[in-house]
Scaffold this motif. Structure first.
Motif, PDB file in Angstrom:
ATOM      1  N   TYR A  84      -4.465   4.648  -2.358  1.00 30.94           N
ATOM      2  CA  TYR A  84      -5.321   5.574  -1.601  1.00 30.94           C
ATOM      3  C   TYR A  84      -6.494   4.847  -0.954  1.00 30.94           C
ATOM      4  O   TYR A  84      -6.889   5.160   0.166  1.00 30.94           O
ATOM      5  CB  TYR A  84      -5.821   6.690  -2.518  1.00 30.94           C
ATOM      6  CG  TYR A  84      -4.692   7.560  -3.004  1.00 30.94           C
ATOM      7  CD1 TYR A  84      -4.166   8.557  -2.191  1.00 30.94           C
ATOM      8  CD2 TYR A  84      -4.128   7.360  -4.259  1.00 30.94           C
ATOM      9  CE1 TYR A  84      -3.111   9.332  -2.623  1.00 30.94           C
ATOM     10  CE2 TYR A  84      -3.069   8.131  -4.698  1.00 30.94           C
ATOM     11  CZ  TYR A  84      -2.557   9.116  -3.878  1.00 30.94           C
ATOM     12  OH  TYR A  84      -1.503   9.880  -4.287  1.00 30.94           O
ATOM     13  N   VAL A  85      -7.026   3.858  -1.634  1.00 30.14           N
ATOM     14  CA  VAL A  85      -8.138   3.079  -1.075  1.00 30.14           C
ATOM     15  C   VAL A  85      -7.661   2.279   0.134  1.00 30.14           C
ATOM     16  O   VAL A  85      -8.255   2.332   1.214  1.00 30.14           O
ATOM     17  CB  VAL A  85      -8.732   2.131  -2.149  1.00 30.14           C
ATOM     18  CG1 VAL A  85      -9.752   1.192  -1.530  1.00 30.14           C
ATOM     19  CG2 VAL A  85      -9.342   2.931  -3.287  1.00 30.14           C
ATOM     20  N   LEU A  86      -6.578   1.528  -0.053  1.00 28.46           N
ATOM     21  CA  LEU A  86      -6.094   0.663   1.021  1.00 28.46           C
ATOM     22  C   LEU A  86      -5.508   1.443   2.188  1.00 28.46           C
ATOM     23  O   LEU A  86      -5.527   0.958   3.323  1.00 28.46           O
ATOM     24  CB  LEU A  86      -5.072  -0.338   0.473  1.00 28.46           C
ATOM     25  CG  LEU A  86      -5.659  -1.385  -0.476  1.00 28.46           C
ATOM     26  CD1 LEU A  86      -4.557  -2.266  -1.054  1.00 28.46           C
ATOM     27  CD2 LEU A  86      -6.698  -2.230   0.233  1.00 28.46           C
ATOM     28  N   ALA A  87      -4.998   2.640   1.947  1.00 24.71           N
ATOM     29  CA  ALA A  87      -4.472   3.453   3.051  1.00 24.71           C
ATOM     30  C   ALA A  87      -5.570   3.721   4.073  1.00 24.71           C
ATOM     31  O   ALA A  87      -5.349   3.585   5.282  1.00 24.71           O
ATOM     32  CB  ALA A  87      -3.895   4.770   2.527  1.00 24.71           C
ATOM     33  N   GLY A  88      -6.744   4.069   3.620  1.00 22.94           N
ATOM     34  CA  GLY A  88      -7.864   4.298   4.533  1.00 22.94           C
ATOM     35  C   GLY A  88      -8.232   3.046   5.300  1.00 22.94           C
ATOM     36  O   GLY A  88      -8.492   3.080   6.502  1.00 22.94           O
ATOM     37  N   THR A 144       0.837  -1.208   0.000  1.00 29.01           N
ATOM     38  CA  THR A 144       0.000   0.000   0.000  1.00 29.01           C
ATOM     39  C   THR A 144       0.867   1.251   0.000  1.00 29.01           C
ATOM     40  O   THR A 144       0.607   2.207  -0.736  1.00 29.01           O
ATOM     41  CB  THR A 144      -0.938  -0.002   1.218  1.00 29.01           C
ATOM     42  OG1 THR A 144      -1.790  -1.153   1.129  1.00 29.01           O
ATOM     43  CG2 THR A 144      -1.783   1.257   1.282  1.00 29.01           C
ATOM     44  N   GLY A 145       1.918   1.264   0.819  1.00 28.02           N
ATOM     45  CA  GLY A 145       2.841   2.404   0.845  1.00 28.02           C
ATOM     46  C   GLY A 145       3.515   2.625  -0.490  1.00 28.02           C
ATOM     47  O   GLY A 145       3.647   3.767  -0.953  1.00 28.02           O
ATOM     48  N   TRP A 146       3.917   1.538  -1.129  1.00 27.50           N
ATOM     49  CA  TRP A 146       4.555   1.663  -2.445  1.00 27.50           C
ATOM     50  C   TRP A 146       3.560   2.201  -3.464  1.00 27.50           C
ATOM     51  O   TRP A 146       3.894   3.063  -4.282  1.00 27.50           O
ATOM     52  CB  TRP A 146       5.117   0.310  -2.873  1.00 27.50           C
ATOM     53  CG  TRP A 146       5.799   0.344  -4.212  1.00 27.50           C
ATOM     54  CD1 TRP A 146       6.875   1.103  -4.579  1.00 27.50           C
ATOM     55  CD2 TRP A 146       5.424  -0.396  -5.364  1.00 27.50           C
ATOM     56  NE1 TRP A 146       7.200   0.865  -5.887  1.00 27.50           N
ATOM     57  CE2 TRP A 146       6.324  -0.060  -6.394  1.00 27.50           C
ATOM     58  CE3 TRP A 146       4.425  -1.330  -5.615  1.00 27.50           C
ATOM     59  CZ2 TRP A 146       6.244  -0.612  -7.661  1.00 27.50           C
ATOM     60  CZ3 TRP A 146       4.362  -1.883  -6.881  1.00 27.50           C
ATOM     61  CH2 TRP A 146       5.267  -1.523  -7.886  1.00 27.50           C
ATOM     62  N   TRP A 147       2.326   1.696  -3.410  1.00 27.93           N
ATOM     63  CA  TRP A 147       1.302   2.194  -4.326  1.00 27.93           C
ATOM     64  C   TRP A 147       1.007   3.665  -4.079  1.00 27.93           C
ATOM     65  O   TRP A 147       0.754   4.420  -5.015  1.00 27.93           O
ATOM     66  CB  TRP A 147       0.027   1.365  -4.208  1.00 27.93           C
ATOM     67  CG  TRP A 147       0.090   0.040  -4.913  1.00 27.93           C
ATOM     68  CD1 TRP A 147       1.044  -0.378  -5.796  1.00 27.93           C
ATOM     69  CD2 TRP A 147      -0.829  -1.025  -4.794  1.00 27.93           C
ATOM     70  NE1 TRP A 147       0.766  -1.653  -6.231  1.00 27.93           N
ATOM     71  CE2 TRP A 147      -0.378  -2.070  -5.638  1.00 27.93           C
ATOM     72  CE3 TRP A 147      -1.993  -1.220  -4.062  1.00 27.93           C
ATOM     73  CZ2 TRP A 147      -1.055  -3.276  -5.766  1.00 27.93           C
ATOM     74  CZ3 TRP A 147      -2.665  -2.429  -4.192  1.00 27.93           C
ATOM     75  CH2 TRP A 147      -2.210  -3.437  -5.034  1.00 27.93           C
ATOM     76  N   LEU A 148       1.022   4.099  -2.831  1.00 26.87           N
ATOM     77  CA  LEU A 148       0.826   5.518  -2.541  1.00 26.87           C
ATOM     78  C   LEU A 148       1.960   6.355  -3.129  1.00 26.87           C
ATOM     79  O   LEU A 148       1.733   7.410  -3.714  1.00 26.87           O
ATOM     80  CB  LEU A 148       0.751   5.759  -1.031  1.00 26.87           C
ATOM     81  CG  LEU A 148      -0.578   5.475  -0.357  1.00 26.87           C
ATOM     82  CD1 LEU A 148      -0.424   5.560   1.153  1.00 26.87           C
ATOM     83  CD2 LEU A 148      -1.655   6.432  -0.840  1.00 26.87           C
ATOM     84  N   ARG A 149       3.203   5.886  -2.951  1.00 32.76           N
ATOM     85  CA  ARG A 149       4.366   6.620  -3.465  1.00 32.76           C
ATOM     86  C   ARG A 149       4.339   6.751  -4.983  1.00 32.76           C
ATOM     87  O   ARG A 149       4.835   7.733  -5.533  1.00 32.76           O
ATOM     88  CB  ARG A 149       5.664   5.933  -3.045  1.00 32.76           C
ATOM     89  CG  ARG A 149       5.922   5.898  -1.584  1.00 32.76           C
ATOM     90  CD  ARG A 149       6.599   7.089  -1.040  1.00 32.76           C
ATOM     91  NE  ARG A 149       7.920   7.255  -1.588  1.00 32.76           N
ATOM     92  CZ  ARG A 149       8.544   8.404  -1.586  1.00 32.76           C
ATOM     93  NH1 ARG A 149       7.989   9.454  -1.037  1.00 32.76           N
ATOM     94  NH2 ARG A 149       9.736   8.521  -2.106  1.00 32.76           N
TER      95      ARG A 149
END
Length: 131
Positions: free
Chosen positions: A57-61, A45-50
């Motif tokens: 953004y979906v999984l961060a929430g 999720t962090g890599w996808w955000l970066r």
């Protein structure tokens, strides 16, 4: 890191970690799920955000809610154990408190950063007139 600090030395010594030695289980289910599922998913999720991927953004929430709720459950368990006279490790209390507070704070920042879709009206302040 907390789980690894117990698992790695036990693995190197070719013995079971102390937390499960008396249970008869081959492994701690919490360690397996956290290290095998949650940690890799959070890192992804962090890599996808970066990289700006939408699923980040979906999984961060999802993970802000999950990690905050798990942290609160662990802190409640620690509080209960302490009230029952069981020994608690101050470092674990500090780590879970800090991580839980950080997740809650970042979750609030995350939610506040979400923009409303265009065309959506601002909520009215004051009393509403039914009409």
């Amino acid at each position: 890191l907390l789980w690894l600090s117990e698992v790695v030395p036990a693995t190197v010594a070719d013995e079971k970690p102390a937390s499960i030695a008396d249970t008869g289980l081959p492994a701690n289910v919490v360690h397996v799920l956290d290290l095998g599922v949650v940690v890799p998913a959070v890192l992804l999720t962090g890599w996808w955000l970066r990289t700006g991927r939408p699923w980040g953004y979906v999984l961060a929430g999802v993970f802000f809610v999950k990690l905050t709720s798990i942290g609160l459950a662990v802190l409640a368990m620690i509080l209960w154990m302490s009230a029952e006279g069981e020994p608690v490790v101050a470092v674990e209390v500090a780590v879970f408190s800090a991580v839980t507070l950080a997740n809650a704070a970042l979750g609030v920042v995350y939610l506040r950063a979400i923009d409303r879709p265009t065309g959506e009206r601002e909520p009215r302040s004051g009393a509403t007139t039914g009409g």
